[in-house]
Design a protein around this motif. Structure first.
Motif, PDB file in Angstrom:
ATOM      1  N   ALA A  65       0.836  -1.204   0.000  1.00  0.00           N
ATOM      2  CA  ALA A  65       0.000   0.000   0.000  1.00  0.00           C
ATOM      3  C   ALA A  65       0.871   1.255   0.000  1.00  0.00           C
ATOM      4  CB  ALA A  65      -0.917  -0.004   1.224  1.00  0.00           C
ATOM      5  N   TYR A  66       1.948   1.218   0.777  1.00  0.00           N
ATOM      6  CA  TYR A  66       2.868   2.365   0.848  1.00  0.00           C
ATOM      7  C   TYR A  66       3.516   2.631  -0.515  1.00  0.00           C
ATOM      8  CZ  TYR A  66       7.412   4.610   1.694  1.00  0.00           C
ATOM      9  OH  TYR A  66       8.515   5.409   1.616  1.00  0.00           O
ATOM     10  N   LEU A  67       3.989   1.581  -1.171  1.00  0.00           N
ATOM     11  CA  LEU A  67       4.655   1.760  -2.468  1.00  0.00           C
ATOM     12  C   LEU A  67       3.669   2.262  -3.516  1.00  0.00           C
ATOM     13  CD1 LEU A  67       6.960  -1.412  -2.539  1.00  0.00           C
ATOM     14  CD2 LEU A  67       7.640   0.964  -2.132  1.00  0.00           C
ATOM     15  N   GLU A  68       2.466   1.706  -3.502  1.00  0.00           N
ATOM     16  CA  GLU A  68       1.451   2.158  -4.459  1.00  0.00           C
ATOM     17  C   GLU A  68       1.133   3.625  -4.243  1.00  0.00           C
ATOM     18  OE1 GLU A  68      -1.726  -0.690  -3.965  1.00  0.00           O
ATOM     19  OE2 GLU A  68      -1.259  -1.652  -5.878  1.00  0.00           O
ATOM     20  N   ASP A  69       1.030   3.997  -2.983  1.00  0.00           N
ATOM     21  CA  ASP A  69       0.638   5.354  -2.640  1.00  0.00           C
ATOM     22  C   ASP A  69       1.741   6.356  -2.956  1.00  0.00           C
ATOM     23  OD1 ASP A  69      -1.086   7.271  -1.597  1.00  0.00           O
ATOM     24  OD2 ASP A  69      -0.247   7.101   0.417  1.00  0.00           O
ATOM     25  N   THR A  70       2.979   5.995  -2.655  1.00  0.00           N
ATOM     26  CA  THR A  70       4.063   6.971  -2.782  1.00  0.00           C
ATOM     27  C   THR A  70       4.827   6.864  -4.100  1.00  0.00           C
ATOM     28  OG1 THR A  70       5.586   5.477  -1.662  1.00  0.00           O
ATOM     29  CG2 THR A  70       4.431   7.108  -0.290  1.00  0.00           C
ATOM     30  N   GLN A  71       4.790   5.673  -4.715  1.00  0.00           N
ATOM     31  CA  GLN A  71       5.566   5.505  -5.951  1.00  0.00           C
ATOM     32  C   GLN A  71       4.687   5.138  -7.138  1.00  0.00           C
ATOM     33  OE1 GLN A  71       8.799   2.777  -5.223  1.00  0.00           O
ATOM     34  NE2 GLN A  71       9.360   3.748  -3.298  1.00  0.00           N
ATOM     35  N   GLY A  72       3.392   4.992  -6.889  1.00  0.00           N
ATOM     36  CA  GLY A  72       2.474   4.728  -7.986  1.00  0.00           C
ATOM     37  C   GLY A  72       2.339   3.272  -8.377  1.00  0.00           C
ATOM     38  N   GLN A  73       3.209   2.415  -7.864  1.00  0.00           N
ATOM     39  CA  GLN A  73       3.070   0.971  -8.156  1.00  0.00           C
ATOM     40  C   GLN A  73       3.724   0.158  -7.039  1.00  0.00           C
ATOM     41  OE1 GLN A  73       5.809  -1.159  -9.492  1.00  0.00           O
ATOM     42  NE2 GLN A  73       7.202   0.271 -10.472  1.00  0.00           N
ATOM     43  N   GLY A  83      -0.529 -25.997  19.140  1.00  0.00           N
ATOM     44  CA  GLY A  83      -0.559 -25.438  17.773  1.00  0.00           C
ATOM     45  C   GLY A  83      -1.411 -24.187  17.651  1.00  0.00           C
ATOM     46  N   GLY A  84      -1.593 -23.477  18.706  1.00  0.00           N
ATOM     47  CA  GLY A  84      -2.339 -22.220  18.662  1.00  0.00           C
ATOM     48  C   GLY A  84      -3.373 -22.177  19.774  1.00  0.00           C
ATOM     49  N   PRO A  85      -3.990 -21.046  20.022  1.00  0.00           N
ATOM     50  CA  PRO A  85      -3.924 -19.805  19.263  1.00  0.00           C
ATOM     51  C   PRO A  85      -2.659 -19.009  19.544  1.00  0.00           C
ATOM     52  CG  PRO A  85      -5.280 -19.480  21.208  1.00  0.00           C
ATOM     53  CD  PRO A  85      -4.900 -20.931  21.181  1.00  0.00           C
ATOM     54  N   GLY A  86      -2.286 -18.206  18.565  1.00  0.00           N
ATOM     55  CA  GLY A  86      -1.192 -17.266  18.741  1.00  0.00           C
ATOM     56  C   GLY A  86      -1.700 -15.860  18.525  1.00  0.00           C
ATOM     57  N   ALA A  87      -0.779 -14.946  18.323  1.00  0.00           N
ATOM     58  CA  ALA A  87      -1.115 -13.598  17.877  1.00  0.00           C
ATOM     59  C   ALA A  87       0.137 -13.029  17.237  1.00  0.00           C
ATOM     60  CB  ALA A  87      -1.581 -12.713  19.028  1.00  0.00           C
ATOM     61  N   GLY A  88      -0.053 -12.264  16.170  1.00  0.00           N
ATOM     62  CA  GLY A  88       1.092 -11.770  15.399  1.00  0.00           C
ATOM     63  C   GLY A  88       1.069 -10.285  15.154  1.00  0.00           C
ATOM     64  N   PRO A  89       1.141  -9.477  16.237  1.00  0.00           N
ATOM     65  CA  PRO A  89       1.128  -8.022  16.057  1.00  0.00           C
ATOM     66  C   PRO A  89       2.174  -7.566  15.042  1.00  0.00           C
ATOM     67  CG  PRO A  89       1.094  -8.546  18.384  1.00  0.00           C
ATOM     68  CD  PRO A  89       1.310  -9.836  17.656  1.00  0.00           C
ATOM     69  N   VAL A  90       1.850  -6.502  14.336  1.00  0.00           N
ATOM     70  CA  VAL A  90       2.775  -5.936  13.356  1.00  0.00           C
ATOM     71  C   VAL A  90       3.148  -4.530  13.807  1.00  0.00           C
ATOM     72  CG1 VAL A  90       2.995  -5.112  10.980  1.00  0.00           C
ATOM     73  CG2 VAL A  90       1.951  -7.322  11.448  1.00  0.00           C
ATOM     74  N   MET A  91       4.452  -4.276  13.877  1.00  0.00           N
ATOM     75  CA  MET A  91       4.955  -2.986  14.328  1.00  0.00           C
ATOM     76  C   MET A  91       5.578  -2.264  13.137  1.00  0.00           C
ATOM     77  SD  MET A  91       3.999  -3.607  17.371  1.00  0.00           S
ATOM     78  CE  MET A  91       4.515  -2.054  18.086  1.00  0.00           C
ATOM     79  N   VAL A  92       5.333  -0.966  13.050  1.00  0.00           N
ATOM     80  CA  VAL A  92       5.780  -0.229  11.861  1.00  0.00           C
ATOM     81  C   VAL A  92       6.438   1.106  12.219  1.00  0.00           C
ATOM     82  CG1 VAL A  92       3.948  -1.185  10.417  1.00  0.00           C
ATOM     83  CG2 VAL A  92       3.565   0.990  11.590  1.00  0.00           C
ATOM     84  N   LYS A  93       7.201   1.599  11.248  1.00  0.00           N
ATOM     85  CA  LYS A  93       7.706   2.968  11.316  1.00  0.00           C
ATOM     86  C   LYS A  93       6.588   3.897  10.844  1.00  0.00           C
ATOM     87  CE  LYS A  93      12.003   2.528  12.730  1.00  0.00           C
ATOM     88  NZ  LYS A  93      13.092   2.210  11.814  1.00  0.00           N
ATOM     89  N   LYS A  94       6.752   5.180  11.156  1.00  0.00           N
ATOM     90  CA  LYS A  94       5.713   6.183  10.864  1.00  0.00           C
ATOM     91  C   LYS A  94       5.208   6.154   9.417  1.00  0.00           C
ATOM     92  CE  LYS A  94       5.700   9.887  14.166  1.00  0.00           C
ATOM     93  NZ  LYS A  94       6.832   9.526  15.073  1.00  0.00           N
ATOM     94  N   ILE A  95       6.147   5.929   8.484  1.00  0.00           N
ATOM     95  CA  ILE A  95       5.750   5.994   7.073  1.00  0.00           C
ATOM     96  C   ILE A  95       4.649   4.993   6.725  1.00  0.00           C
ATOM     97  CG2 ILE A  95       7.889   6.964   6.120  1.00  0.00           C
ATOM     98  CD1 ILE A  95       8.629   3.981   5.407  1.00  0.00           C
ATOM     99  N   LEU A  96       4.539   3.920   7.505  1.00  0.00           N
ATOM    100  CA  LEU A  96       3.540   2.885   7.185  1.00  0.00           C
ATOM    101  C   LEU A  96       2.260   3.031   8.005  1.00  0.00           C
ATOM    102  CD1 LEU A  96       5.908  -0.214   6.865  1.00  0.00           C
ATOM    103  CD2 LEU A  96       4.829   1.071   5.023  1.00  0.00           C
ATOM    104  N   GLN A  97       2.294   3.934   8.958  1.00  0.00           N
ATOM    105  CA  GLN A  97       1.159   4.070   9.886  1.00  0.00           C
ATOM    106  C   GLN A  97      -0.189   4.329   9.198  1.00  0.00           C
ATOM    107  OE1 GLN A  97       2.065   6.754  13.071  1.00  0.00           O
ATOM    108  NE2 GLN A  97       0.313   6.083  14.312  1.00  0.00           N
ATOM    109  N   PRO A  98      -0.228   5.172   8.135  1.00  0.00           N
ATOM    110  CA  PRO A  98      -1.541   5.464   7.527  1.00  0.00           C
ATOM    111  C   PRO A  98      -2.229   4.238   6.932  1.00  0.00           C
ATOM    112  CG  PRO A  98       0.147   6.993   6.733  1.00  0.00           C
ATOM    113  CD  PRO A  98       0.858   5.928   7.494  1.00  0.00           C
ATOM    114  N   TYR A  99      -1.468   3.166   6.719  1.00  0.00           N
ATOM    115  CA  TYR A  99      -2.020   2.011   5.999  1.00  0.00           C
ATOM    116  C   TYR A  99      -2.441   0.871   6.934  1.00  0.00           C
ATOM    117  CZ  TYR A  99       0.703   4.798   2.784  1.00  0.00           C
ATOM    118  OH  TYR A  99       1.223   5.859   2.097  1.00  0.00           O
ATOM    119  N   LEU A 100      -2.237   1.051   8.232  1.00  0.00           N
ATOM    120  CA  LEU A 100      -2.540  -0.026   9.193  1.00  0.00           C
ATOM    121  C   LEU A 100      -3.974  -0.530   9.023  1.00  0.00           C
ATOM    122  CD1 LEU A 100      -0.805   1.332  12.429  1.00  0.00           C
ATOM    123  CD2 LEU A 100      -0.143  -0.697  11.117  1.00  0.00           C
ATOM    124  N   PRO A 101      -4.185  -1.835   9.289  1.00  0.00           N
ATOM    125  CA  PRO A 101      -5.534  -2.386   9.117  1.00  0.00           C
ATOM    126  C   PRO A 101      -6.538  -1.768  10.080  1.00  0.00           C
ATOM    127  CG  PRO A 101      -4.087  -4.002  10.148  1.00  0.00           C
ATOM    128  CD  PRO A 101      -3.227  -2.852   9.749  1.00  0.00           C
TER     129      PRO A 101
END
Lengths: 448, 502
Positions: free
Chosen positions: B163-171, B292-310
Motif C-alpha cells: 500500500a505504501y509503495l502504491e501510494d508513494t511511488q504509484g506501483q 498449535g495455537g492460538p497465537g497472535a502476530g502483532p505488526v509494528m511499523v515505522k511512521k511511514i507505514l502508519q496510515p495504511y494499518l488495518p
C-alpha cells in the motif's frame, strides 16, 4: 524474578563454564551502536497479585452487569467448567504443534476427533485441524475454490457477514480476483434470480452464509444447483454453529467455512476462536491447514500423525496452499470437549432452546406498536426488527436500563437504517427478554 | 531402561479409544436449566426442508467419561510443564498461570466485540498498554494487534509495504527477497500479498550476503524479509547495511520477529533500520502454544507505514479510547472482530510481570543456548561458528557416518525425557539439530539435557541401531507416515457391523 530458575551464583558458574567474562560478552555480536544503554521504559515489574489487581480494575471498566442482545458472529452460550479445566491441563496447554507424533498422541487424537465432529456437524467428508477464525476460514475457502476451478470470479452474498466480506476483500485485492455482490429479497435470503445471472463460466465460487448475517436460513441446496450448473463451487459460511443442532447441514455446499466459537469458547472481545474448513474428500489436496490422520506404528498399533503436509508452507514454501502455520489448536480442543459433553441430545436441546427463546423475544417485540420483523425467511436465534426510530438512539436509552441493545444494521448497510439485529440464546432469561421489551415499549412511547 | 537416563522413568499409561467408540444412546455430559419460554418444535418452527434430525453417530457420553477421555489423552503429550522443550525457533518458554487466570476474568472473557465502546474502556486500555509496550520493546513507532498469528502478521506487513509503495511511488513493485534460511511462511505470505519470491543465498557465515544483495536490489524489489537473529540463531551483522541498501533503492526492510526472544531489552529493530516487523506473542511473550495455537502476530511499523494499518485503529481522544473503522488509506481488515484479544491479555500480563527486567529473560535465554553449545560442540558438528544468541544449530554430520541422522537423535532424546529439538531446519544446514532452550530452563535441566545429548552421541557410535529405532519408551513407536499420506484416514467412521474393537 519468579519465572527465572537461576540463582546469581549459577549464572556466574555458567558464564565461567563457557569462558565469558560477563553476560555482555554474549551480546558482542550485536554492533555496539545498536545495543541499548538504558533499561526499557516499561510498566512493572509486578507480582502475581498486582497483575490480577490490574486486570480486575480493567474488567470493572467493561460491561459487567449488563444484559446483551448482541450476536452477529459472536455468541453467548453456556459453557461447562469441565471444558476449561481440561484445556488448562499443562500437557495440552503447554505443548507445541504435534510434529513429534510419539509424544503428541494426545493432541493428535484430539485433533482427529475434532475433525470427525466437524464432519458430523457440517455433513462434509473431511475437515481440517482449525483455521484462525470464521472470517479467515471463509477467505481461505474462496482461495481454495479458485485453485480447484482455475477461475477468477467470485460471487458473494451481501448477507455474508460484513467483516467477513472485508477480510475477503483485503486478501483478494492483490490476487486479481474479481468479486461481485448479490443482494437479498424481502425474505432476507439471497436474491436467487440475480445470483443465477451473476454466475458465469468464469465464476470460481458462490459464497453464502446460513444462517446469514440477518439470521435467515438460505436455501442452500438450490444455491448449490445454481452454482454447479455453471461449474462453480458453493462455499457456505456458518457463524452460528449451534444452528446445526436443529438446521440441516448445507447440502449442496462444496466447502463449508465455519466459526466454531459457539461451542465452548467465550466471546473474549473478539478472540481467540476456532475457524473450520470442511469439504469433500476429492478436494482434500487443495485444502489449507493441518490435518491429522490415522496410521499404525511399527508394531501395528493405531496412532495418529500430521499428514498431507506437502500442501503446507514448511514444505512447499511459496507453492503452499496457504501461509497458515500456527492455528487455533487449543480452541479446537475446547470445541471438541464441549461437543462431547453436549452429545447428540444436548446439542439438539440447546438448538431448540435457542429457537424457542428467539421466537419468544420476537413475539414480545412485535407486541410493541411500530415494531415488526424486517424479513420473512426462516431464522434460528437471530432476527432483524424494524424500529420506528434510529437504532442508535434506542440503544442509548436501553443502556440506561443496563441493557446492551441490538446491533444497528445501518452501520454496515446504508439501506438498512432503523433495522436492528437481535440475538437471543439459551443464556437470556425470560425475565430479561420481558424487561428489554418493556423498556423498548417505554422508549418508543415517548415523543422524539 | 539405561541407568544413564536420569530424567525419565516408565509409568503406566492408560489405554483409551476414540470418544466415538465409547458412545451409547441416551448419555450426555451437560444439562441445561429448564426452558422458561414455550417450547418450539424445530420442524414446526423451521419447516421440514430446513429442520434436521439428530446427527448420526454423534458421541453420547457422560461427564466423567469426557474428563477421563481427555485427561488420558493429555498424558500422552510432552509439555513445557513436564520438562525442557528445546524446539528451535519455537521459543517454548514457561507459560505463566496468572496469564490464564486473568484472561478468564468476568469482564475480560465475557466481553462482546460489538458492545458499546463506552462499556469497553477496560479492554481498550489493555490494547493500548500492550501496544505501547511493544512499541517500546521494538523501537518502532506504531502497530496493529489484529493479526491472528505470525503468518498473518507477515501478510499484513507485506500488504502495508504494498500500500505504501502504491501510494508513494504509484506501483507496488514486483518482488520480495527472502533468504534461503527463512521460515516457510515468509515465501507463502509473500505470494498471497501478490509478490514474486526471489530467494537470496546466505554467505559462508550464514549471513545476509551484501555483495549478492547489491546485485539483485533494483526498482522491482518491494522489500526484503529478514529474520534477525537468523534461523541459525546468529545476529545479522549487516542488517543496517542491508537496510540502507534497500532504502537507497526505494525498497523496505521487513523483519520476521520470530526470534525476538534474543533481543527484548537488549536491542531494538527500530534502531537498526527495520521498517516493519511482526512479533509472535506465543513465542517471545509466553502465551501458550496449546498444541498449535492460538497465537497472535502483532505488526509494528515505522511512521511511514502508519496510515495504511488495518482497521480497526485504536485512537485516543480526551482520555477516551476508541476503535475507528474509517481510514482512507488502510489496507482494510485482516481478521474479523479485531484480533485474538485473549492472547493479547496474556502477553500484557507477561510484560507487566517483568517490566524493564525483561532483559534478564533475554540474557538467561542466550546464556542457556551458549552453555549448551559449549558443552556439545566437541561431540556434534557445528557448521556455522558465528556467535550464538538464543539458539544453536548443529548438524548430524558426525553421526551420519554411523547411519544415524538428526531425526534418530531427536527420537532417542524422547527416551531421555526431553522433547526433541527442531529437526532438519533451517534448510541451509543439512541434517540440522536446532536447539533453543529459552530462559525457562535451570542449570540442572540444561545439564541433564547436555548429559542426554552426549550419551546419545556415544550410542550413535557404539550402538547405532538403538538410536535408529528410538523411541523405545513411548506408547507408540515410530508411526507410518507414508501410508498415512498415501491412503489418508482423516476422520472416524463407524464400522459397518456394530462396535469396532481394535
Amino acid at each position: 524474578m519468579r519465572y527465572l530458575p537461576k540463582s546469581p551464583a549459577e549464572r556466574q558458574e555458567m558464564l565461567v563454564a563457557i569462558g565469558a567474562r560477563s553476560i555482555d560478552d554474549l551480546f558482542a555480536s550485536i554492533p555496539a551502536e545498536f545495543r541499548l544503554k538504558a533499561p526499557l521504559n516499561l510498566p512493572g515489574p509486578m507480582s502475581e497479585h498486582e497483575i490480577i489487581e490490574y486486570f480486575r480494575a480493567r474488567a470493572a471498566e467493561n460491561s459487567c452487569g449488563y444484559t446483551s442482545f448482541l450476536g452477529a458472529g459472536v455468541y453467548n452460550h453456556l459453557r461447562s467448567v469441565v471444558t476449561d479445566s481440561l484445556i488448562q491441563r499443562g500437557e495440552f496447554l503447554t505443548s507445541y504443534t504435534p510434529y513429534q507424533a510419539e509424544i503428541s498422541q494426545g493432541t493428535l487424537q484430539a485433533i482427529f476427533e475434532f475433525q470427525t465432529l466437524m464432519c458430523q456437524l457440517t455433513g462434509m467428508e473431511v475437515a481440517n485441524a482449525s483455521m484462525w477464525d470464521g472470517s479467515t476460514a471463509n477467505t481461505e475457502a474462496v482461495l481454495m475454490a479458485e485453485r480447484l476451478t482455475g477461475r477468477r470470479r467470485v460471487v458473494v452474498a451481501r448477507s455474508l457477514h460484513p467483516e467477513y466480506r472485508q477480510v475477503l476483500d483485503t486478501y483478494t485485492r492483490n490476487l486479481g480476483l474479481r468479486i461481485q455482490e448479490v443482494g437479498f429479497t424481502p425474505s432476507g435470503q439471497i436474491d436467487a434470480a440475480r445470483l443465477e445471472t451473476a454466475i458465469d463460466n468464469e465464476t470460481a465460487a458462490v459464497i453464502v452464509q446460513s444462517p446469514n448475517f440477518f439470521g435467515v436460513l438460505e436455501q442452500v441446496p438450490h444455491l448449490g444447483e445454481l452454482a454447479h450448473a455453471k461449474g462453480a463451487l458453493l462455499v457456505t459460511a456458518i457463524t452460528e454453529g449451534v444452528s446445526l443442532g436443529a438446521v440441516r447441514p448445507p447440502a449442496g455446499a462444496d466447502i463449508v467455512a465455519m466459526e466454531a466459537q459457539s461451542f465452548g469458547l467465550p466471546p473474549s472481545y473478539g478472540g481467540p476462536y476456532a475457524g473450520v474448513i470442511a469439504t469433500r474428500d476429492k478436494f482434500v489436496r487443495q485444502m489449507p491447514g493441518r490435518l491429522a490422520g490415522e496410521t499404525v506404528d511399527t508394531a501395528g498399533r493405531r496412532g495418529y500423525v500430521l499428514t498431507l503436509a506437502t500442501r503446507e508452507q514448511h514444505i512447499r514454501r511459496e507453492k503452499a496452499t496457504s501461509n497458515i502455520c500456527t492455528n487455533q489448536a487449543l480452541c479446537a480442543l475446547a470445541v471438541a470437549i464441549h461437543l462431547c459433553l453436549l452429545g447428540k441430545e444436548g446439542l439438539k436441546e440447546l438448538a431448540e432452546q435457542n429457537l424457542a427463546k428467539a421466537r419468544f423475544a420476537l413475539q414480545e417485540l412485535e407486541k410493541i406498536p411500530g415494531v415488526r420483523r424486517a424479513f420473512s425467511g426462516p431464522f434460528f436465534n437471530e432476527f432483524v426488527v424494524e424500529l420506528p426510530r434510529s437504532v442508535k438512539m434506542v440503544n442509548a436509552a436501553l443502556l440506561r436500563e443496563k441493557i446492551i441493545g441490538p446491533l444497528p444494521l445501518g452501520s454496515f448497510y446504508a439501506d438498512l437504517t432503523k433495522r436492528a439485529l437481535f440475538c437471543v440464546t439459551e443464556t437470556t432469561p425470560r425475565a430479561e427478554i420481558e424487561r428489554m421489551a418493556a423498556a423498548l415499549r417505554q422508549i418508543l412511547s415517548k415523543p422524539v | 531402561m539405561s541407568d544413564r537416563i536420569k530424567k525419565a522413568g516408565r509409568h503406566v499409561s492408560q489405554n483409551e479409544g476414540l470418544i466415538f467408540e465409547q458412545s451409547a444412546l441416551g448419555k450426555r455430559g451437560i444439562e441445561f436449566p429448564p426452558l422458561d419460554v414455550p417450547a418450539v418444535d424445530a420442524r414446526a418452527a423451521l419447516g421440514a426442508a430446513y429442520a434436521r434430525e439428530g446427527i448420526e453417530r454423534f458421541p453420547e457420553v457422560s461427564e466423567i467419561e469426557v474428563i477421563r477421555h481427555f485427561t488420558r489423552l493429555s498424558t500422552w503429550n510432552h509439555a513445557i510443564d513436564l520438562g525442557m522443550y528445546p524446539l528451535g525457533s519455537c521459543t517454548m518458554k514457561y507459560n505463566p498461570r496468572v496469564n490464564e487466570f486473568v484472561s478468564r476474568l468476568d469482564g475480560i472473557a465475557t466481553e462482546h466485540p460489538y458492545q458499546p465502546q463506552e462499556l469497553s474502556q477496560g479492554c481498550l486500555k489493555i490494547l493500548k498498554m500492550l501496544l505501547d509496550c511493544l512499541v517500546e520493546i521494538t523501537g518502532m513507532d506504531a502497530g496493529t494487534l489484529e493479526p491472528a498469528a505470525g503468518a498473518q502478521g507477515e501478510l499484513t506487513g507485506l500488504l502495508l509495504i504494498r500500500a505504501y509503495l502504491e501510494d508513494t511511488q504509484g506501483q507496488p513493485r514486483k518482488k520480495v527477497l527472502i533468504p534461503d534460511s527463512a521460515h516457510g511462511t515468509n515465501p507463502a505470505s509473500a505470494v498471497i500479498a501478490g509478490y514474486e519470491v526471489e530467494n537470496v543465498p546466505s554467505d559462508e557465515r550464514g549471513q545476509i550476503d551484501i555483495a549478492s544483495l547489491k546485485k539483485i536490489v533494483n526498482g522491482n524489489v518491494a522489500a526484503m524479509m529478514v529474520t534477525n537473529p537468523s534461523t541459525l540463531g546468529v545476529f545479522e551483522q549487516n542488517i543496517a547495511t542491508a537496510a540502507e541498501l534497500l532504502h537507497a533503492h526505494g525498497a523496505l526492510l521487513y523483519m520476521d520477529g520470530a526470534n525476538m526472544n534474543a533481543l527484548a531489552g537488549v536491542a531494538r529493530p527500530g534502531d537498526f533500520g527495520v521498517d516493519v516487523m511482526h512479533l509472535n506473542l506465543h513465542k517471545t511473550f509466553s502465551t501458550p502454544h496449546g498444541g498449535g495455537g492460538p497465537g497472535a502476530g502483532p505488526v509494528m511499523v515505522k511512521k511511514i507505514l502508519q496510515p495504511y494499518l488495518p482497521i480497526p485503529v485504536l485512537t485516543e481522544k480526551s482520555g477516551r479510547l476508541a476503535l475507528e473503522n474509517h481510514r482512507l488509506k488502510s489496507i482494510g481488515r485482516v481478521r474479523a472482530f479485531g484480533g485474538n484479544f485473549g492472547v493479547l491479555v496474556r502477553a500484557l500480563a507477561y510484560v507487566l510481570a517483568y517490566g524493564p527486567g525483561i532483559r534478564q529473560a533475554t540474557e538467561d535465554a542466550v546464556l542457556n543456548a551458549n552453555y549448551i553449545r559449549n558443552n556439545l560442540e566437541d561431540v556434534y558438528d557445528l557448521p556455522y561458528k558465528s556467535p550464538s544468541m538464543h539458539e544453536v544449530v548443529f548438524s548430524d554430520a558426525r553421526q551420519k557416518k554411523n547411519g544415524v541422522n538428526t531425526t534418530d537423535i531427536a527420537k532417542r532424546l524422547i527416551d531421555y525425557g526431553f522433547h526433541p529439538y527442531t529437526t532438519s531446519f533451517p534448510l541451509i544446514v543439512p541434517g540440522a539439530l536446532m536447539i533453543e532452550p529459552t530462559e525457562s530452563e535451570s542449570k540442572q535441566e540444561c545439564d541433564l539435557f547436555v548429559g542426554a545429548m552426549r550419551a546419545i552421541a556415544e550410542e550413535a557410535a557404539t550402538n547405532p541401531e538403538l538410536v535408529k529405532t528410538a523411541p523405545h519408551s513411548t506408547r507408540v513407536s515410530r508411526l507410518d507416515e507414508v501410508s498415512a499420506a498415501r491412503k489418508p484416514i482423516l476422520r472416524w467412521r463407524p464400522c459397518p457391523s456394530g462396535p469396532c474393537l481394535r
